[in-house]
Structure formats: C-alpha cells, structure tokens
Scaffold this motif. Sequence first.
Motif, short mmCIF file in Angstrom:
data_model
loop_
_atom_site.label_atom_id
_atom_site.label_comp_id
_atom_site.label_asym_id
_atom_site.label_seq_id
_atom_site.Cartn_x
_atom_site.Cartn_y
_atom_site.Cartn_z
N THR A 75 53.24 17.37 45.20
CA THR A 75 51.98 16.90 45.80
C THR A 75 50.80 17.62 45.18
O THR A 75 50.92 18.76 44.72
N PHE A 76 49.67 16.95 45.16
CA PHE A 76 48.42 17.57 44.72
C PHE A 76 47.61 18.09 45.91
O PHE A 76 46.50 18.58 45.74
N ILE A 77 48.15 17.96 47.09
CA ILE A 77 47.48 18.42 48.32
C ILE A 77 47.98 19.83 48.65
O ILE A 77 49.17 20.10 48.52
N GLN A 117 56.09 21.03 46.96
CA GLN A 117 55.77 21.75 45.73
C GLN A 117 54.36 21.35 45.29
O GLN A 117 54.10 20.19 44.97
N HIS A 118 53.45 22.34 45.30
CA HIS A 118 52.05 22.05 44.96
C HIS A 118 51.85 22.01 43.45
O HIS A 118 52.25 22.93 42.73
N ALA A 119 51.25 20.93 42.97
CA ALA A 119 50.95 20.79 41.54
C ALA A 119 49.46 21.03 41.33
O ALA A 119 48.63 20.62 42.15
N VAL A 141 46.97 16.23 37.24
CA VAL A 141 46.72 14.89 37.76
C VAL A 141 46.66 13.86 36.63
O VAL A 141 47.34 12.83 36.66
N VAL A 142 45.83 14.11 35.63
CA VAL A 142 45.64 13.12 34.56
C VAL A 142 46.93 12.83 33.81
O VAL A 142 47.33 11.66 33.70
N PRO A 143 47.64 13.85 33.29
CA PRO A 143 48.89 13.51 32.60
C PRO A 143 49.93 12.83 33.49
O PRO A 143 50.69 11.96 33.03
N THR A 144 49.96 13.23 34.77
CA THR A 144 50.92 12.60 35.69
C THR A 144 50.62 11.12 35.88
O THR A 144 51.51 10.27 35.76
N PHE A 145 49.37 10.81 36.15
CA PHE A 145 49.02 9.41 36.41
C PHE A 145 49.09 8.57 35.13
O PHE A 145 49.46 7.40 35.18
N LYS A 146 48.78 9.16 33.99
CA LYS A 146 48.91 8.42 32.73
C LYS A 146 50.38 8.11 32.44
O LYS A 146 50.70 7.07 31.86
N SER A 147 51.27 9.00 32.89
CA SER A 147 52.70 8.73 32.70
C SER A 147 53.16 7.55 33.56
O SER A 147 54.19 6.94 33.29
N ALA A 192 43.06 7.54 35.57
CA ALA A 192 43.68 8.83 35.86
C ALA A 192 42.62 9.89 36.16
O ALA A 192 42.78 10.72 37.07
N ARG A 193 41.53 9.89 35.38
CA ARG A 193 40.47 10.89 35.59
C ARG A 193 39.73 10.65 36.90
O ARG A 193 39.24 11.59 37.53
#
Length: 285
Positions: A164-166, A226-228, A233-239, A247-248
């Motif tokens: 998670t990004f939260i 697990q906090h990321a 964020v950008v590489p994850t969403f681009k994947s 993504a940005r």
Amino acid sequence: MFVVMGATGNTGSAVVETLLNKKQPVRVIVRSADKGAGWKAKGADVAVASLDDVSAMTEAFKGATGLYLLVPPNYGAEAWLADQRQRMDRAAEAVQKSGVDHVVFLSSVGGHLHGGTGPIRAASYGEYALGCIAKRLTILRPCYFMENWAPVIGAAKAQGVLPTFIALQAKIPMMSTKDIGRIGAEQLMTGGYGKQIVEMAGPEEYSPDQAASALSQILGKTVTAQHAPLSAVVPTFKSFGFSDEAARLFEEMYSSFSKGAIGYEHPDKLVRGTVTLDEALRTMV
C-alpha cells in the motif's frame, strides 16, 4: 426510465441492481450488445453507445427521468487529463442535447479542489462542465473504494503481504462500491433539486493495518501490510499499463493524501454506507 452508464462496472452495476430490485424501469448503456445481455435478461432496456459517439449517447439519454453518469478513464492515454476532459465534454454535450432532467454524477472526495489532486482533477472538471448545463445535478463524492484492495489480494494470498502507498496506521475513509451504487440509485429515485453535493464514506474509517488483519482472519494466515514509498508510485502504475502522465497524477494524489490536503468539503454532512471493510474483503476474496 432511469439511464445508467457504467453498468458493467462496480458502482454502475450496483445502481442497476438497486433500481431493478425497486421495480424501476432501467436502460443500461453498454459498448456492445453482448455486454448488456445479462441486464436484458433481468428486464433492463439496453442501449449501445460509447463516450466517443455524442449522437449515440444523446439518443440513449433521451426520455430519461434521471441519468447515472460516470466517465470511465483510459489510463493508457498519453495526455490523460486532456483525454478525460474531452470525454467529459462529450458526455456533457449529450446531456444538454438529450434534455435529461436530472444527472447523478460520480465524482470524488476532493472534487471541490482545483489543483494538486492528481486524477481527481478530471472529476472536478466534470462537476464544472455539468454544472453549467444540467437542469438538476447531484454530485456524488465518495472516498477511497474498498475494492481498490482487490488487485493486491493475490499478494496477500501468495506472500502474506498487503502492499500500500497509505501509511499503515492511518485511518482513512473507505467505502464499498455497493454502497456508492445504492446511494446513487436512491438519489435518482428521489429526483434531485438544483445542484446537490452528496459526500460519502463507509460505516467507519479504516487503516491498511486493519485491512491486513481482516484478511488474516479471512484467509486463515498472517497477512502484514507493507508500506511502499511514494517514489514507487510511478513505476508501479506504469507497470500496470498506465501512461507516464496518468502514473504521475496518481503520485500527486497519494502525496496530497499523505499531507492531508485532500478531504471533504462538508465533513459534518457525510452520508455513511453500511458495508464494512471485512464484508467487502470477503466478497473480493
């Protein structure tokens, strides 16, 4: 007749189910006839139209007592924000040409803000575009979808982690799309008046740690949130196939949420759903 866009998605399908259960006449808008076959079998009228065809949308909207409108995103679009605004403009043009009396528009928490909100900027634009032309407009502003956890349940099952990004202990408003659709249908049946804002949340606020704990119980194994870092964020969403711009924008949104910059306009008037996070996760699993 109530017309529903997004009937094959989470909130739209909940709108249709609610209306049909209340014995209301419903027309679903789908991109191909086969996607509407299930709804036709349940008694709904089916119209084939896409957001790229204003004429077809206008025809599908005609005669509607109320319209549930959402504008699905194409996250692969290179100029994502411009593309989403163009989609919104076409939908608004169809609303105006069809003469539909009442629009229930799916926006987002933070829809009243006009910068620093990432993809929510598109929802803000939609609120403005429809506000200029809709006879009666009900704006739904839900929070973080509980169903956003669905893509990472596989990691919870396989590896015992919930990425998670939260922030792990941050309790934030989360809401089931079933509640969002139900409330949207209720707003359609009520009929609306002027311009209304309906800000929504689940029965209580939840943290990623609580989501992991609930999944531990459901799966019968230990799951740890697990906090990321935001830099991921950008590489994850681009994947996932998102364009660089899309993504940005999500990076911008998560950053603003982490700073508390995105919230409700009228937090004292929240409409609460009834589906708990545990119930939603069990359905997803």
